[in-house]
Design an enzyme around this catalytic site. Sequence first.
Site, PDB file in Angstrom:
ATOM      1  N   GLU A 206       0.700  -1.309  -0.198  1.00 41.68           N
ATOM      2  CA  GLU A 206       0.177  -0.088  -0.010  1.00 41.68           C
ATOM      3  C   GLU A 206       0.901   1.470   0.073  1.00 41.68           C
ATOM      4  OE1 GLU A 206      -1.857  -3.201   0.392  1.00 41.68           O
ATOM      5  OE2 GLU A 206      -3.530  -1.549   0.254  1.00 41.68           O
ATOM      6  N   TYR A 208       3.454   2.036   2.207  1.00 46.07           N
ATOM      7  CA  TYR A 208       4.035   2.483   2.930  1.00 46.07           C
ATOM      8  C   TYR A 208       5.628   2.126   3.016  1.00 46.07           C
ATOM      9  CZ  TYR A 208      -0.387   2.735   5.275  1.00 46.07           C
ATOM     10  OH  TYR A 208      -1.922   3.356   5.427  1.00 46.07           O
ATOM     11  N   ARG A 256       2.813  -8.901   4.075  1.00 48.64           N
ATOM     12  CA  ARG A 256       1.643  -8.433   2.858  1.00 48.64           C
ATOM     13  C   ARG A 256       2.478  -7.747   1.957  1.00 48.64           C
ATOM     14  NH1 ARG A 256      -3.380  -4.922   4.052  1.00 48.64           N
ATOM     15  NH2 ARG A 256      -4.291  -4.988   1.925  1.00 48.64           N
ATOM     16  N   CYS A 379     -19.373   0.795   0.527  1.00 49.39           N
ATOM     17  CA  CYS A 379     -19.464   2.304   0.382  1.00 49.39           C
ATOM     18  C   CYS A 379     -18.508   3.264   1.216  1.00 49.39           C
ATOM     19  CB  CYS A 379     -20.910   2.659   1.152  1.00 49.39           C
ATOM     20  SG  CYS A 379     -20.850   2.143   2.888  1.00 49.39           S
ATOM     21  N   GLN A 381     -18.741   4.750   3.733  1.00 51.57           N
ATOM     22  CA  GLN A 381     -19.056   5.617   4.557  1.00 51.57           C
ATOM     23  C   GLN A 381     -18.704   5.923   6.116  1.00 51.57           C
ATOM     24  OE1 GLN A 381     -22.765   5.843   1.585  1.00 51.57           O
ATOM     25  NE2 GLN A 381     -23.006   7.057   3.299  1.00 51.57           N
ATOM     26  N   GLN A 453     -35.586   3.828  -0.907  1.00 56.79           N
ATOM     27  CA  GLN A 453     -34.664   4.579  -2.070  1.00 56.79           C
ATOM     28  C   GLN A 453     -33.347   3.610  -2.220  1.00 56.79           C
ATOM     29  OE1 GLN A 453     -33.367   8.585  -1.302  1.00 56.79           O
ATOM     30  NE2 GLN A 453     -35.082   8.865  -0.042  1.00 56.79           N
ATOM     31  N   TRP A 615     -13.160  11.413  -4.963  1.00 63.49           N
ATOM     32  CA  TRP A 615     -12.299  11.752  -6.062  1.00 63.49           C
ATOM     33  C   TRP A 615     -12.377  10.543  -7.351  1.00 63.49           C
ATOM     34  CZ3 TRP A 615      -8.969   7.588  -7.612  1.00 63.49           C
ATOM     35  CH2 TRP A 615      -8.854   6.719  -6.760  1.00 63.49           C
TER      36      TRP A 615
END
Length: 711
Positions: A206, A208, A256, A379, A381, A453, A615
Amino acid sequence: MVKFGQTVSFKRIIINYLLKLRLPADLQLLKYVMSFLNTIFCMYSRLFTPLDLGFTQLKNRVLMGSMHTNLEEAPNGFKRLASFYGLRAQGDVGLIVTGGISPNLEGRLAPNRALMSDQSAVKKHALICDAVHSEGGKVCMQILHAGRYAYQKQIVAPSAIQSTIIPLTPKALTFEEVEKQINDFVNTAILAQDAGYDGVEIMGSEGYLINQFIAQATNQRDDKWGGSYNQRIQFAIEIVKRIRQRVGENFILIYRLSAIDLIKGGSSLNEVIILAQAIEKAGATIINTGIGWHESRVPTIASMVPPGAFASISEKIKNNVTIPTVASNRINTPELAESVLENNWADMVSMARPLLADSHFVAKAKQKKPESINTCIACNQACLDHIFENKIASCLVNPFAVHEDERALVKTNSPQHIAVIGAGPAGMSFALYAAQRGHKVHLYEKSSRIGGQFNLAKEIPGKSDFNHTLRYFEYQLSKHNIAISLDTNVNSQDLSAFDHIVVATGSAPHSPKIAGITHPKVVSYHDVLTGAAEVGTNVAIIGAGGIGFDVAEFLTHDQSFDQIKEFADTWGIDLSLQTNGGLKPQNRSTPTRKIYMLQRKIRKPGASLGKTTGWIHRTSLKEKNVSMLSGVSYDKIDDEGLHINIRKKPRLLPVDTIVVCAGQVKNNKLVNICKETYPNANIHTIGGANNAEKLDAQKAIEDALHLALAL
Ligand code: FAD
Ligand code: NAP
Ligand code: SF4
């Protein structure tokens, strides 16, 4: 007797046959057929085959991927983390990996971030180990050194080269300081062992610190830690080797490994393989797959990434090492996890957010009840976006996540009769939570299906996972014996038998006051997404919020039969890894429609979207030539199109359709009606019916939970 491999392919043949018959049109029937097939053909048998690591065994092939929750830094946070991880261990996860813990001060992502550099941290980490072990689980602590991704003064890196995502230039580590970083990794691994962890995961991907040593673009050292690829990977190898020497053989060491960097000048396939083999030789037990650097401009986990898009990448590592490998990213169902193993792409499957969404994902799969799983919809969120907002992480579809200690659904001593009006996210969630507490619930919905919705959201390209949430509620509402009346527009029903009436009737689209708003070319997002309105080739969208962006995506998307190929072509991802970093030129289809998306505010469009996804939406629409106009004022709508002003300059947009996505207003007419008709009843409002401003599904479900806990 039919052998294992044969049963699976037989199952495949039957499924293919059913698909050819276009049975998906009849989903109910397909559901029964699938459940029948799964029962007879030993469902998820690969997922539940134990993995022998020699000195220890993992009970299944599910690795819970590392996630920072912000509890690591919160008061009493480790007690709460113990409950969080303990519950996932109870839910049968094979191997848990904690959020990243820094080995030293300079390795922290931010000034307050958790580190383990001396004995003072050991005791609190032991709480996590004890909780997981008491549930029969296994847990590794991730060691993460941020390098140039640190947002703090002591930021260091192999070379003094700033990243595109942090406004700080790192200090280049001296030769002695590189030695210190390696020793600090080793020290932390020993402390983790003292705390009782079953192993550690070395975060080597990632983007790092370790990744920064490996990539030429970020490592321009001229000492032994820089230069050729073989020299640049020595930092990673040395960390693994020295940790193995100190922790002994019977300690899990996961590395990883960045299999596809998704940055210019990233590693080639050949280099990835060289590293994987060297890491195995250095003493790693398992290689986990990392996908992309954080500064990469390619989505790797958001909802528009098709499920399983990156899973096949792990095969390239698996084919070249003898230790177990783990596939990762956007694997969110047991079927997908099983197919990754069945395809031999990896020996284990990493799932992180799916275990936030459902602590008992694995146990439910083991019980052959996939329909009961609360599926992660990617999501971001309530998990990743919360981290960026410095809030405790949780989950949109599971507000109990990371709040296990404070949010238990305790059985009530006084069961009540409750009518819930409206089966959107707020109404469905409340009905379920209230029933779980022991209340008797009746849910009324005016349309022919539950979901509110979410039935529109699921039509948006990249949001089909919302279907899982609808499936989950369908299953749970029925399991908890909640009476449901569909096609019931509550207005004059007799609700006098109920002690409580919960109005969850949601919101209605806001119609802005613009001259000509009733012109036939003006349509609502509802009618566009349900197909009730015809949309022309030149379109203006009034409003650039969440729904405006979604509608723009919907109107510019061409259906594709191979979602993963389309995703890879669109974002320029070379999944075959023939290019360095796995990037190739983008190949985006040109939409047939010309879209304008407008807002009155002067700020950049989509500023209200999530930090981790905004983005992506902006890039996607820009690439589709969507004109995003800010600082707009609306003059009128007529046969010519939409007349606007931008900074006092008049302009005509010659559009044939105008879609209104200008926010929502609460739909709470029923509240007053109920108050008048049932003066003695307790009347509550939740979700959009309570407050339509700044309402999203997360807020609607939170509202539902708070009320359910209070009754
Ligand atoms: P609603 O979902 O509006 O549900 C209200 C329900 O009440 C409806 O089913 C309605 O039919 C019913 N009802 C109304 N009146 C009556 C009556 N008189 N009798 C019986 N039933 C009645 N949010 C996010 O957080 N993330 C997203 O990615 C996201 N994407 C979205 C994409 C789109 C295209 C849309 C339209 C919305 C999206 N949202 C998203 C918003 C989210 O769906 C809403 O915030 C959420 O659905 C609100 O929930 P609710 O239960 O309050 O209301
Ligand atoms: P929203 O995000 O608040 O956006 C409303 C848009 O309408 C804004 O662009 C606003 O911009 C414009 N607007 C408001 N009043 C207006 C007026 N009187 N005339 C003209 N334009 C007006 O609301 P939404 O798009 O309806 O979304 C509803 C909720 O669902 C939001 O909470 C949203 O976050 C959530 N949602 C989330 C996602 C997601 O991917 N996370 C997707 C869809 C929906 P100006 O005021 O500047 O004109
Ligand atoms: Fe998944 Fe969204 Fe929950 Fe995060 S908040 S775990 S992305 S469903």
